[in-house]
Scaffold this active site. Structure first.
Site, PDB file in Angstrom:
ATOM      1  N   GLU A 120      46.031 161.765  -4.397  1.00 35.68           N
ATOM      2  CA  GLU A 120      44.807 162.572  -3.840  1.00 35.68           C
ATOM      3  C   GLU A 120      46.411 164.163  -2.953  1.00 35.68           C
ATOM      4  O   GLU A 120      46.449 165.607  -3.002  1.00 35.68           O
ATOM      5  CB  GLU A 120      44.427 162.261  -2.418  1.00 35.68           C
ATOM      6  CG  GLU A 120      44.254 161.510  -2.946  1.00 35.68           C
ATOM      7  CD  GLU A 120      41.500 161.612  -1.960  1.00 35.68           C
ATOM      8  OE1 GLU A 120      41.600 161.629  -3.006  1.00 35.68           O
ATOM      9  OE2 GLU A 120      42.099 160.410  -0.826  1.00 35.68           O
ATOM     10  N   GLU A 140      41.036 153.586  -4.348  1.00 40.63           N
ATOM     11  CA  GLU A 140      40.723 153.460  -3.549  1.00 40.63           C
ATOM     12  C   GLU A 140      38.904 152.191  -3.466  1.00 40.63           C
ATOM     13  O   GLU A 140      39.003 151.996  -2.974  1.00 40.63           O
ATOM     14  CB  GLU A 140      39.754 154.535  -3.014  1.00 40.63           C
ATOM     15  CG  GLU A 140      40.391 155.484  -2.303  1.00 40.63           C
ATOM     16  CD  GLU A 140      42.088 156.162  -2.866  1.00 40.63           C
ATOM     17  OE1 GLU A 140      43.231 157.303  -2.398  1.00 40.63           O
ATOM     18  OE2 GLU A 140      41.994 155.962  -3.954  1.00 40.63           O
TER      19      GLU A 140
END
Length: 266
Positions: A120, A140
């Site tokens: 990210e 995730e």
């Protein structure tokens, strides 16, 4: 030239080098690291002598994501770093380049794991170079979590839709070669040489006119979400003033005189 716990900041010529420095945890994001990143982005923006930023990691790793255990630790509520995050709940998003875009180009030099929050953070950089053994991925969903650092918005804008969805929905790891093939990174180099290549790339950026470089970066980002006619209008708005700068005139003179240009941010 400083930094904070878990982040080293140094100058190499006109490049600010930020090193995530928590190798025992594969450079997992901690509060001190995030606070240091936030401050470093502001430092790069404010210092006109800084023309580029290189972001890398220590100990053969880039970043293994957020250290959720450390972030949840409440044993020292009076810690001044933790107090900064309480005072500014947006601080971690600014540090991770979700809610802040540096004025200067940011070049990522990746070795080893660059996963979850590492991938990210990577999406906030402009140029990406990785060692051949680097690993990428958004894990995730495998843990019942959501990649809330911007990936559901940025990734489909940076790589083809099908590849973005596969990365987001499978949570599987990607090799450096595969990450290059789908466009997540730009170059794969031998392990241990990503920083060297990133610094060489930064030198190429630094040799250019800084006002032009910064205007190009800002226009690319701001035009990305606009319809093409509006984006082209924005390009003229951002680009025309660059032609009136002293640096533009110096560039033309240097070309005519067959010498390197000396740009003065003017």
């Amino acid at each position: 030239m400083g930094g904070t716990e878990h982040l080293t900041v140094e100058r190499v010529g006109a490049t600010l080098v930020l090193t995530l420095d928590r190798p025992e945890a594969r450079n997992a994001l901690s509060l001190p690291m995030l606070a240091g990143l936030h401050d470093a982005w502001l430092l790069a923006d404010a210092d006109d002598d800084v023309r580029s930023v290189v972001l890398t990691g220590a100990g053969g790793a880039f970043c293994s994501g957020m250290d959720l255990k450390a972030l949840a630790d409440r044993r020292n509520p009076d810690d001044p770093v933790r107090a900064r995050f309480k005072a500014d709940p947006d601080l971690h998003w600014k540090a991770m380049l979700r809610h802040h875009r540096p004025r200067k180009p940011v070049i990522a030099a990746v070795e080893g794991p660059c996963v979850a929050g590492g991938t990210e953070l990577l999406q906030g950089t402009d140029i990406r170079i990785a060692g051949s053994g680097a690993v990428f991925g958004l894990f995730e969903v495998r843990r019942g979590l959501f990649p809330i650092g911007g990936s559901t918005v940025r990734l489909p804008r940076q790589i083809p839709h099908t590849h973005a969805m596969e990365m987001l929905l499978t949570g599987r790891p990607y090799t450096a070669a595969e990450a290059e093939r789908i466009g997540l990174i730009g170059h794969v180099v031998p392990d241990g040489t990503a920083l060297e290549r990133a610094l060489a790339t930064a030198e190429l950026v630094n040799a250019n006119a800084p006002l032009a470089v910064e205007a190009v970066k800002a226009c690319v980002h701001d035009a990305a979400a606009l319809p093409e006619p509006d984006a082209l209008a924005l390009e003229l708005e951002r680009g025309r003033p660059v032609f009136d700068t002293a640096d533009a005139k110096e560039g033309a003179r240097a070309f005519a005189e067959k010498r390197p240009a000396v740009f003065r941010r003017a």
